[in-house]
Design a protein around this motif. Structure first.
Motif, short mmCIF file in Angstrom:
data_model
loop_
_atom_site.label_atom_id
_atom_site.label_comp_id
_atom_site.label_asym_id
_atom_site.label_seq_id
_atom_site.Cartn_x
_atom_site.Cartn_y
_atom_site.Cartn_z
N LYS A 183 -51.54 57.49 -31.32
CA LYS A 183 -50.40 56.95 -30.70
C LYS A 183 -49.74 56.12 -31.48
O LYS A 183 -50.40 55.12 -32.01
CB LYS A 183 -50.60 56.30 -29.47
CG LYS A 183 -51.28 57.21 -28.32
CD LYS A 183 -50.30 58.07 -27.55
CE LYS A 183 -49.92 57.99 -26.12
NZ LYS A 183 -50.12 57.18 -25.17
N ALA A 202 -47.26 60.33 -29.06
CA ALA A 202 -48.22 61.10 -29.96
C ALA A 202 -47.61 61.00 -31.17
O ALA A 202 -46.45 61.79 -31.39
CB ALA A 202 -48.79 62.34 -29.32
N SER A 218 -53.13 63.25 -32.01
CA SER A 218 -53.26 62.49 -30.65
C SER A 218 -53.15 61.18 -30.93
O SER A 218 -53.27 60.14 -29.94
CB SER A 218 -54.24 62.95 -29.88
OG SER A 218 -54.64 64.28 -29.73
N GLY A 261 -54.62 58.77 -28.26
CA GLY A 261 -54.24 58.92 -26.71
C GLY A 261 -55.17 60.02 -26.28
O GLY A 261 -55.23 61.24 -26.54
N LYS A 291 -45.02 54.19 -27.07
CA LYS A 291 -45.88 54.74 -28.07
C LYS A 291 -45.53 56.10 -27.57
O LYS A 291 -45.39 56.48 -26.46
CB LYS A 291 -47.32 54.35 -27.45
CG LYS A 291 -47.56 52.97 -28.09
CD LYS A 291 -49.12 52.70 -28.12
CE LYS A 291 -49.61 51.26 -28.64
NZ LYS A 291 -50.62 50.93 -28.34
#
Ligand code: GLU
Length: 329
Positions: free
Chosen positions: A196, A60, A194, A151, A58
């Motif tokens: 993911k 961002a 943010s 995240g 993963k």
């Protein structure tokens, strides 16, 4: 029908060696991701998924999230209002350039530059901060056909280093081109960046645009065709920032791409498939270096617009037919 596994395999092999570029450092947490991640995924317009490499890793989503806030904005306000309130011009300057925002006649420019993107998020504002954020994440989940997560470390890291985005937002506010309170809007924009994603997630999300706004996995209509076209057309001047022109020239204009400084690229080949690529080292504009190279190769293989190389057999057949007709004359 394409042999997607074969296509991914060959492009993966041809681009695997590319190790140049640098991870984004201006958001400290982004520099911590492994440089070696490389994954390519394709989701066709029937919802079938193909992939190779680190497709469970993963990163961002960053600027790729701008596609989904724009989607929600055109759904909520309609294409014409969004066009008037945001704008579409590319800037030839970096994605968070204050000079570009100051000089642009509309002060917002394209929805894929930071200022245009934050103004787009301001069109989605809700007083209840939790509900504001939730509506944005729910919409992204609809495209990904799953629950995505944010995240926390990235969100905090980005929130602490957000001064340029805050300046851009206040500049727009001063010019009446920002449509909600600055602080909660920039906070929600940071939150959306943010989220993911894996290359599989990006491919699935892209397949909705490739399928004219209908999610091929869930059959849910997330956008109309007109809205889908509007969003894709806005990608042409700014999807890959200052590299966008070169991308068009190299791919033929039938592949629409959006990058994020987390190292992801989402590519839409209308009527064919969505592509997700993850490789965190970036070029000087903020696009994944290996990702762009792989993306060009994939787009050239999958685009309908380009002249395809004829196989030797077909060419021979064609030439011998031509010779026969010539002889008859
Ligand atoms: N969150 C990043 C920023 O606002 C996104 C930039 C990008 O991915 O291009 O700077």
């Amino acid at each position: 029908m394409y042999d997607y596994n074969k296509i991914i395999d060959s492009v993966y092999k041809q681009t695997k060696h590319i190790k140049s570029g640098k991870k984004a450092h201006y958001i400290p947490e982004l520099a911590k991701v492994s440089s070696s991640i490389f994954a390519i995924s394709i989701c066709d317009v029937n919802g079938n998924l193909y992939h190779k490499g680190d497709y469970t890793s993963k990163v961002a989503i960053e600027s790729i999230s701008k596609l989904f806030s724009l989607s929600l904005a055109v759904k909520k306000h309609g294409v014409d209002t969004v066009f008037k309130k945001i704008g579409m011009h590319g800037s030839f300057l970096p994605f968070n350039s204050i000079i570009a925002a100051k000089l642009a006649p509309s002060h917002t420019i394209n929805p894929f530059l930071n200022q245009g993107a934050m103004a787009t998020t301001s069109l989605l504002y809700q007083k209840n901060n939790k509900a504001f954020k939730k509506s944005i994440l729910d919409n992204m989940n609809d495209f990904a056909s799953k629950r995505l997560s944010v995240g926390k470390d990235i969100y905090e890291s980005e929130s602490e280093t957000n001064s340029i985005n805050m300046s851009l937002a206040y500049l727009l506010k001063n010019n009446k081109r920002f449509y909600a309170p600055v602080i909660p809007t920039v906070d929600t924009y940071t939150y959306q960046c943010s989220v993911k994603v894996t290359s599989d997630d990006l491919a699935r999300m892209a397949s909705v645009f490739a399928n004219g706004g209908v999610n091929p996995k869930t059959n849910k209509e997330l956008l109309t065709k007109k809205q889908t076209e509007y969003i894709l057309n806005n990608l042409l001047p700014e999807g890959l920032y200052e590299y966008s022109d070169e991308w068009i020239v190299k791919t033929g204009g039938d592949a629409y791409a959006k990058s994020g400084v987390g190292g992801g690229i989402l590519i839409v080949i209308p009527g064919v498939c969505g592509i997700g690529i993850v490789s965190p080292r970036l070029d000087k504009h903020g696009n994944s270096k290996r990702g762009v190279s792989a993306g060009i190769k994939l787009a050239r293989k999958l685009s309908k617009k380009l002249f395809k190389k004829k196989s030797n057999k077909t060419r021979k057949r064609y030439n011998s037919k031509k010779n026969k007709t010539r002889r008859k004359k």
